[in-house]
Design a protein around this motif. Structure first.
Motif, PDB file in Angstrom:
ATOM      1  N   GLU A 155      16.330  -6.061  -2.005  1.00  0.00           N
ATOM      2  CA  GLU A 155      15.165  -6.353  -2.832  1.00  0.00           C
ATOM      3  C   GLU A 155      14.090  -5.334  -2.483  1.00  0.00           C
ATOM      4  OE1 GLU A 155      11.874  -9.828  -2.875  1.00  0.00           O
ATOM      5  OE2 GLU A 155      13.959 -10.494  -3.113  1.00  0.00           O
ATOM      6  N   ILE A 156      13.593  -4.654  -3.497  1.00  0.00           N
ATOM      7  CA  ILE A 156      12.533  -3.668  -3.295  1.00  0.00           C
ATOM      8  C   ILE A 156      11.345  -4.067  -4.160  1.00  0.00           C
ATOM      9  CG2 ILE A 156      11.853  -1.238  -3.483  1.00  0.00           C
ATOM     10  CD1 ILE A 156      14.923  -0.594  -3.297  1.00  0.00           C
ATOM     11  N   ASP A 157      10.231  -4.357  -3.518  1.00  0.00           N
ATOM     12  CA  ASP A 157       8.999  -4.689  -4.215  1.00  0.00           C
ATOM     13  C   ASP A 157       8.231  -3.376  -4.413  1.00  0.00           C
ATOM     14  OD1 ASP A 157       6.383  -5.393  -4.944  1.00  0.00           O
ATOM     15  OD2 ASP A 157       6.401  -7.214  -3.723  1.00  0.00           O
ATOM     16  N   MET A 158       8.414  -2.777  -5.577  1.00  0.00           N
ATOM     17  CA  MET A 158       7.790  -1.477  -5.855  1.00  0.00           C
ATOM     18  C   MET A 158       6.268  -1.567  -5.828  1.00  0.00           C
ATOM     19  SD  MET A 158       9.991   0.968  -6.205  1.00  0.00           S
ATOM     20  CE  MET A 158       9.093   2.195  -7.141  1.00  0.00           C
ATOM     21  N   GLN A 159       5.709  -2.639  -6.344  1.00  0.00           N
ATOM     22  CA  GLN A 159       4.259  -2.788  -6.371  1.00  0.00           C
ATOM     23  C   GLN A 159       3.694  -2.740  -4.950  1.00  0.00           C
ATOM     24  OE1 GLN A 159       2.620  -6.691  -7.317  1.00  0.00           O
ATOM     25  NE2 GLN A 159       1.078  -5.720  -8.628  1.00  0.00           N
ATOM     26  N   ALA A 160       4.284  -3.531  -4.049  1.00  0.00           N
ATOM     27  CA  ALA A 160       3.798  -3.578  -2.663  1.00  0.00           C
ATOM     28  C   ALA A 160       4.055  -2.266  -1.939  1.00  0.00           C
ATOM     29  CB  ALA A 160       4.457  -4.733  -1.915  1.00  0.00           C
ATOM     30  N   THR A 161       5.218  -1.667  -2.171  1.00  0.00           N
ATOM     31  CA  THR A 161       5.576  -0.423  -1.488  1.00  0.00           C
ATOM     32  C   THR A 161       4.654   0.711  -1.891  1.00  0.00           C
ATOM     33  OG1 THR A 161       7.889  -1.101  -1.298  1.00  0.00           O
ATOM     34  CG2 THR A 161       7.428   1.262  -1.121  1.00  0.00           C
ATOM     35  N   LEU A 162       4.400   0.869  -3.192  1.00  0.00           N
ATOM     36  CA  LEU A 162       3.528   1.954  -3.637  1.00  0.00           C
ATOM     37  C   LEU A 162       2.085   1.748  -3.186  1.00  0.00           C
ATOM     38  CD1 LEU A 162       4.943   2.718  -7.191  1.00  0.00           C
ATOM     39  CD2 LEU A 162       5.350   3.945  -5.056  1.00  0.00           C
ATOM     40  N   LYS A 163       1.665   0.495  -3.134  1.00  0.00           N
ATOM     41  CA  LYS A 163       0.312   0.211  -2.638  1.00  0.00           C
ATOM     42  C   LYS A 163       0.206   0.550  -1.152  1.00  0.00           C
ATOM     43  CE  LYS A 163      -3.852  -1.372  -3.179  1.00  0.00           C
ATOM     44  NZ  LYS A 163      -4.824  -0.604  -3.952  1.00  0.00           N
ATOM     45  N   ALA A 164       1.194   0.125  -0.372  1.00  0.00           N
ATOM     46  CA  ALA A 164       1.160   0.349   1.078  1.00  0.00           C
ATOM     47  C   ALA A 164       1.332   1.817   1.444  1.00  0.00           C
ATOM     48  CB  ALA A 164       2.246  -0.491   1.759  1.00  0.00           C
ATOM     49  N   LYS A 165       2.211   2.515   0.776  1.00  0.00           N
ATOM     50  CA  LYS A 165       2.540   3.898   1.145  1.00  0.00           C
ATOM     51  C   LYS A 165       1.664   4.949   0.491  1.00  0.00           C
ATOM     52  CE  LYS A 165       6.102   2.627   3.612  1.00  0.00           C
ATOM     53  NZ  LYS A 165       6.156   2.776   5.038  1.00  0.00           N
ATOM     54  N   LEU A 166       1.215   4.656  -0.741  1.00  0.00           N
ATOM     55  CA  LEU A 166       0.464   5.666  -1.486  1.00  0.00           C
ATOM     56  C   LEU A 166      -0.923   5.213  -1.920  1.00  0.00           C
ATOM     57  CD1 LEU A 166       3.344   6.868  -3.846  1.00  0.00           C
ATOM     58  CD2 LEU A 166       2.605   7.900  -1.687  1.00  0.00           C
ATOM     59  N   GLY A 167      -1.236   3.938  -1.729  1.00  0.00           N
ATOM     60  CA  GLY A 167      -2.512   3.415  -2.196  1.00  0.00           C
ATOM     61  C   GLY A 167      -2.584   3.300  -3.711  1.00  0.00           C
ATOM     62  N   GLU A 168      -1.428   3.340  -4.376  1.00  0.00           N
ATOM     63  CA  GLU A 168      -1.366   3.284  -5.839  1.00  0.00           C
ATOM     64  C   GLU A 168      -1.138   1.854  -6.319  1.00  0.00           C
ATOM     65  OE1 GLU A 168      -1.840   5.786  -7.990  1.00  0.00           O
ATOM     66  OE2 GLU A 168      -2.062   7.305  -6.427  1.00  0.00           O
ATOM     67  N   ASP A 169      -1.790   1.511  -7.420  1.00  0.00           N
ATOM     68  CA  ASP A 169      -1.613   0.202  -8.038  1.00  0.00           C
ATOM     69  C   ASP A 169      -0.658   0.315  -9.212  1.00  0.00           C
ATOM     70  OD1 ASP A 169      -3.424  -1.339  -6.452  1.00  0.00           O
ATOM     71  OD2 ASP A 169      -5.081  -0.367  -7.504  1.00  0.00           O
ATOM     72  N   MET A 170       0.152  -0.710  -9.376  1.00  0.00           N
ATOM     73  CA  MET A 170       1.019  -0.809 -10.547  1.00  0.00           C
ATOM     74  C   MET A 170       1.292  -2.282 -10.811  1.00  0.00           C
ATOM     75  SD  MET A 170       4.918   0.238  -9.291  1.00  0.00           S
ATOM     76  CE  MET A 170       5.590   0.003 -10.925  1.00  0.00           C
ATOM     77  N   GLU A 171       1.894  -2.556 -11.947  1.00  0.00           N
ATOM     78  CA  GLU A 171       2.259  -3.932 -12.303  1.00  0.00           C
ATOM     79  C   GLU A 171       3.347  -4.450 -11.367  1.00  0.00           C
ATOM     80  OE1 GLU A 171       5.010  -1.211 -14.555  1.00  0.00           O
ATOM     81  OE2 GLU A 171       2.849  -1.220 -14.153  1.00  0.00           O
TER      82      GLU A 171
END
Length: 132
Positions: free
Chosen positions: A34-50
């Motif tokens: 399971e990969i939570d892209m929203q959480a991963t991109l926020k944590a690693k890149l500071g980027e927001d997504m749906e």
């Protein structure tokens, strides 16, 4: 040729995830990753997504048959199923799975076609059951 089997649900994201897991289980798939892209991109890149979740689904007997045909097929496993909020419609959640026929197209291995057909039928049944 498209490469996705998909449907649109008008429910909450959490409900769509729960229903997707249940539908996959009903067709013999377990969720291995399971990969939570929203959480991963926020944590690693500071980027927001749906909300965007990738479920790595596996049907062991079918995976075994595919690996028996071509050991490298493991590079394309497990089957990814994406549950994601629709950025164009906040009331919709998309559920998408890669069409397993892509495995045949990518490898050129015609012996994979019967396995891909069976996997596609099971994934399609799981996705179609979400509409009930």
């Amino acid at each position: 040729m498209g490469f996705a089997l998909s449907t649109v649900l008008h429910t909450s994201f959490d409900d769509a995830v729960t229903r997707t897991r249940e539908a996959l289980a009903g067709q013999g798939f377990g969720v291995l990753t399971e990969i939570d892209m929203q959480a991963t991109l926020k944590a690693k890149l500071g980027e927001d997504m749906e909300q965007y979740l990738i479920l790595g689904a596996c049907n062991p007997p079918l995976a075994h048959r595919a690996v028996d045909v071509n050991r490298q097929i493991g590079l394309l496993l497990p089957c990814n199923v994406v549950v994601r909020a629709d950025p164009a419609n906040e009331a919709a959640v998309l559920v998408e799975a890669m069409d397993p026929q892509v495995l045949v197209d990518v490898t050129g291995e015609e012996q994979l076609k019967p396995v891909a057909d069976e996997v596609a039928a099971k994934l399609r049944a799981a996705i179609d059951s979400l509409q009930n």
